[in-house]
Design a protein around this motif. Structure first.
Motif, PDB file in Angstrom:
ATOM      1  N   LEU A   1      -8.736   0.294   3.389  1.00 13.77           N
ATOM      2  CA  LEU A   1      -7.955  -0.892   3.075  1.00 13.77           C
ATOM      3  C   LEU A   1      -8.830  -2.121   2.826  1.00 13.77           C
ATOM      4  O   LEU A   1      -8.654  -2.826   1.826  1.00 13.77           O
ATOM      5  CB  LEU A   1      -6.955  -1.174   4.196  1.00 13.77           C
ATOM      6  CG  LEU A   1      -5.979  -2.305   3.898  1.00 13.77           C
ATOM      7  CD1 LEU A   1      -5.054  -1.925   2.753  1.00 13.77           C
ATOM      8  CD2 LEU A   1      -5.166  -2.668   5.124  1.00 13.77           C
TER       9      LEU A   1
ATOM     10  N   VAL B   1       0.836  -1.194   0.000  1.00  7.51           N
ATOM     11  CA  VAL B   1       0.000   0.000   0.000  1.00  7.51           C
ATOM     12  C   VAL B   1       0.873   1.247   0.000  1.00  7.51           C
ATOM     13  O   VAL B   1       1.766   1.403   0.835  1.00  7.51           O
ATOM     14  CB  VAL B   1      -0.938   0.011   1.219  1.00  7.51           C
ATOM     15  CG1 VAL B   1      -1.744   1.308   1.268  1.00  7.51           C
ATOM     16  CG2 VAL B   1      -1.872  -1.188   1.171  1.00  7.51           C
TER      17      VAL B   1
ATOM     18  N   TYR C   1      -5.581   1.364  -8.211  1.00  6.89           N
ATOM     19  CA  TYR C   1      -5.296  -0.029  -7.857  1.00  6.89           C
ATOM     20  C   TYR C   1      -6.213  -0.979  -8.632  1.00  6.89           C
ATOM     21  O   TYR C   1      -5.768  -2.005  -9.159  1.00  6.89           O
ATOM     22  CB  TYR C   1      -5.496  -0.260  -6.356  1.00  6.89           C
ATOM     23  CG  TYR C   1      -4.432   0.304  -5.456  1.00  6.89           C
ATOM     24  CD1 TYR C   1      -3.112  -0.127  -5.536  1.00  6.89           C
ATOM     25  CD2 TYR C   1      -4.742   1.264  -4.488  1.00  6.89           C
ATOM     26  CE1 TYR C   1      -2.136   0.375  -4.684  1.00  6.89           C
ATOM     27  CE2 TYR C   1      -3.777   1.768  -3.640  1.00  6.89           C
ATOM     28  CZ  TYR C   1      -2.477   1.333  -3.740  1.00  6.89           C
ATOM     29  OH  TYR C   1      -1.522   1.839  -2.899  1.00  6.89           O
TER      30      TYR C   1
ATOM     31  N   TRP D   1      -0.128  -4.437   3.834  1.00  8.59           N
ATOM     32  CA  TRP D   1      -0.133  -3.239   4.678  1.00  8.59           C
ATOM     33  C   TRP D   1       1.240  -3.147   5.340  1.00  8.59           C
ATOM     34  O   TRP D   1       1.547  -3.814   6.293  1.00  8.59           O
ATOM     35  CB  TRP D   1      -1.243  -3.334   5.714  1.00  8.59           C
ATOM     36  CG  TRP D   1      -1.286  -2.224   6.720  1.00  8.59           C
ATOM     37  CD1 TRP D   1      -0.843  -2.257   8.007  1.00  8.59           C
ATOM     38  CD2 TRP D   1      -1.828  -0.902   6.519  1.00  8.59           C
ATOM     39  NE1 TRP D   1      -1.070  -1.054   8.621  1.00  8.59           N
ATOM     40  CE2 TRP D   1      -1.671  -0.206   7.734  1.00  8.59           C
ATOM     41  CE3 TRP D   1      -2.413  -0.255   5.441  1.00  8.59           C
ATOM     42  CZ2 TRP D   1      -2.090   1.119   7.894  1.00  8.59           C
ATOM     43  CZ3 TRP D   1      -2.834   1.052   5.596  1.00  8.59           C
ATOM     44  CH2 TRP D   1      -2.674   1.725   6.804  1.00  8.59           C
TER      45      TRP D   1
END
Length: 337
Positions: free
Chosen positions: A238, A124, A184, A206
């Protein structure tokens, strides 16, 4: 080195690999020849140099400077390779956002690497690295400075006494996270659409000192991914992102994994005292420049001066009172043999 890369993509250059950043452990930069796109990439690598990549027998990791290895003796990509059974291609770029990988000049070159991989590991990236209504679109070939300016403005607004200013800061954060999610999703859609036989496994990692629930402070990496302030309100996208991508979400936060042994921020032992900043010695075939990795890192200064000059430099180092030495400058490149 850069003249040897026969393509216009930023991945054919040493740009944003921080090869002159003396605050981090030097890295090698090696040439990766792609027959399908007839391109030559310049990528950081610590493992064996002369390897062949076969479909479904290698992995790809993407992300910002943490993928290259921030204040670490071994990069994340290299740790994955050492622990596994397949080579790992490191496509990390300092200050990268997901849009960098779908950029019109980058995607055609990178597509064969993505679509033939066994797995694509997406670390990320910073929320500040994705655009909002204040910034307009970000460039996929030149990035870093504009993202920092955007972040400084958002941070300044969040600290204003005016409620309207703070609300604007929150809106800009949400806009950046929304544009990041769209990028993404676009990247993963492209990978799955072009994959020749079996689409690669998609893993969303993460990679932060913050817990998986999000960060407590706006400046903490990956900026804008905040902990939910209430049941009906949350900045941390997330989990929805993982669902939208159909990806496995992996917690690599420092609160979930034991920390690696710390190393000194001062890397003067790796430097050539008095060398000229930017004097990079290229290696032969398969060789390249060595350099450090670190998002927002400073540059070496010949004849003294603080090496880490960025005001938003490594927070852990600043808190611990550790800064780089005053005599570091350029590093002679190691070749890839």
């Amino acid at each position: 080195m850069q003249r040897g890369a026969a393509n216009n993509t930023i991945f054919g250059k040493t740009t944003n690999l921080y090869i002159n950043d003396r605050c981090f452990v030097p890295r090698r930069v090696c040439k990766v020849h792609l027959s399908q796109s007839s391109a030559t990439l310049l990528l950081p690598r610590e493992g064996p140099a002369n390897i062949d990549l076969y479909p479904q027998l290698y992995d790809v990791v993407i992300g910002a400077a943490q993928v290259m290895g921030v204040v670490a003796r071994t990069s994340f990509a290299s740790l994955l390779e050492q622990a596994g059974s397949a080579p790992v291609v490191n496509l990390g770029k300092g200050a990268a956002g997901p849009h960098v990988y779908t950029d019109p000049d980058n995607w055609p070159v990178l597509a064969p690497l993505f679509t033939n991989a066994r797995a694509v590991i997406i670390c990320v990236m910073s929320g500040r690295s994705s655009p909002n209504s204040m910034t307009g679109p970000f460039n996929g070939q030149s990035f870093g400075a504009e993202q920092i300016r955007n972040f400084d403005e958002v941070l300044s607004l969040s600290r204003q006494p005016s409620e309207a200013a703070r609300r604007r800061s929150e809106r800009l954060q949400r806009e950046s996270l929304a544009s990041a999610q769209a990028a993404y999703v676009d990247l993963v859609r492209r990978i799955r659409a072009v994959a020749s036989s079996r689409a690669p496994r998609i893993i969303l990692a993460w990679f932060s000192s913050c817990p998986l629930a999000g960060c407590a402070e706006l400046w903490e990496y990956p900026q804008y991914f905040m902990r939910p302030p209430g049941v009906n309100e949350s900045h941390n996208v997330l989990w929805p992102l993982g669902q939208a991508l159909g990806a496995e979400v992996v917690d690599l936060s420092s609160r979930n994994l034991p920390p690696s042994p710390p190393i000194a921020i001062d890397q003067c032992s790796s430097c050539v005292v008095g060398a000229v900043v930017g004097a990079v010695v290229g290696a032969g075939a398969g060789g390249g420049a060595s350099g450090g990795a670190g998002e927002g890192g400073g540059r070496g200064v010949v004849g003294g001066g603080r090496v880490c000059s960025s005001p938003e430099f490594r927070q852990d180092a600043l808190k611990a009172g550790r800064t780089c030495g005053v005599h570091c400058s350029a590093v002679i490149a190691a070749d890839c043999r």
